[in-house]
Design a protein around this motif. Structure first.
Motif, PDB file in Angstrom:
ATOM      1  N   ASN A 178       0.990   5.381   0.110  1.00  0.00           N
ATOM      2  CA  ASN A 178       0.141   6.468   0.606  1.00  0.00           C
ATOM      3  C   ASN A 178       0.920   7.778   0.565  1.00  0.00           C
ATOM      4  O   ASN A 178       1.783   8.006   1.414  1.00  0.00           O
ATOM      5  N   GLU A 196       4.812   3.651   2.763  1.00  0.00           N
ATOM      6  CA  GLU A 196       4.523   2.409   2.058  1.00  0.00           C
ATOM      7  C   GLU A 196       4.390   1.292   3.091  1.00  0.00           C
ATOM      8  O   GLU A 196       5.208   1.184   4.001  1.00  0.00           O
ATOM      9  N   ARG A 222      -6.499   3.931   6.499  1.00  0.00           N
ATOM     10  CA  ARG A 222      -7.074   2.768   5.823  1.00  0.00           C
ATOM     11  C   ARG A 222      -7.566   1.817   6.903  1.00  0.00           C
ATOM     12  O   ARG A 222      -6.808   1.398   7.759  1.00  0.00           O
ATOM     13  N   THR A 244      -3.409   9.813   6.034  1.00  0.00           N
ATOM     14  CA  THR A 244      -4.263   8.866   5.320  1.00  0.00           C
ATOM     15  C   THR A 244      -4.583   7.702   6.246  1.00  0.00           C
ATOM     16  O   THR A 244      -3.702   7.156   6.895  1.00  0.00           O
ATOM     17  N   SER A 283       0.844  -1.181   0.000  1.00  0.00           N
ATOM     18  CA  SER A 283       0.000   0.000   0.000  1.00  0.00           C
ATOM     19  C   SER A 283       0.886   1.240   0.000  1.00  0.00           C
ATOM     20  O   SER A 283       1.702   1.411   0.910  1.00  0.00           O
ATOM     21  N   THR A 296      -1.179   6.982   8.180  1.00  0.00           N
ATOM     22  CA  THR A 296       0.179   7.377   7.823  1.00  0.00           C
ATOM     23  C   THR A 296       0.613   8.585   8.649  1.00  0.00           C
ATOM     24  O   THR A 296      -0.175   9.491   8.929  1.00  0.00           O
TER      25      THR A 296
END
Length: 176
Positions: free
Chosen positions: A52, A129, A59, A57, A50, A123
């Protein structure tokens, strides 16, 4: 590797134990035998990455329902994240509780999230990542989630106004 169980049974912090020399260092980041010695049966069947670009952010909170629940070994390979596991297991003494750990590329620290727990992360730096190994292949028909700010959990996210996609913003609150 050094595995440390958190206050939620089955959720482990996985730290590296690097071997260093003049070239740099080498570290084992997953070993089925070491996991088994800690009572963890985890055989990765899928790996995900993932990326970002924006700090803040978020998720999650995601999990995969029966009959194919998934366990995850989550590591931040670039940048930094605040990683969260929420215990959803009916028989668990910590049902509804959460644990959060900062993961960053520099430390190589990872979080093992067992089956029956929801997972999410936020994040902390740009261009973060996240690489995670899954104990079961993704199944869209079994994909589930819960609202990131559900008051039943009371997760203390680092950024209280996260960047979310529409799907994660629309997950329901936990059902009793």
């Amino acid at each position: 590797m050094i595995l440390s169980e958190t206050r939620i049974p089955g959720v482990f912090i996985v730290d590296l134990a690097p071997f260093a020399d003049e070239r740099g260092h080498f570290a084992r980041c997953y070993c089925a035998d070491v996991f088994a010695r800690h009572g963890i049966r985890f055989s990765p069947l899928q790996c995900n990455l993932s990326f970002n670009p924006h700090p803040g952010t978020l998720r999650g909170l995601h999990y995969q329902a029966e009959p194919v629940p998934d366990a995850k070994l989550v590591r931040c390979s670039r940048g930094a994240i605040f990683d969260v596991a929420v215990d959803l297991r009916d028989a668990s003494p910590t049902r509804g509780e959460w644990v959060g750990v900062e993961l960053d590329a520099a430390s190589g620290r990872a979080l093992f999230v067992p089956e029956g727990c929801a997972h999410g992360f936020q994040t902390l730096r740009p261009d973060s990542e996240v690489f995670y190994m899954m104990g079961a292949p993704y199944r869209a028909d079994l994909s589930r989630g819960l609202r990131w700010n559900d008051p039943a959990f009371g997760i203390d996210w680092p950024n209280p106004v996260p960047r979310l996609n529409a799907r994660d913003a629309a997950w329901p609150d936990r059902r009793a």
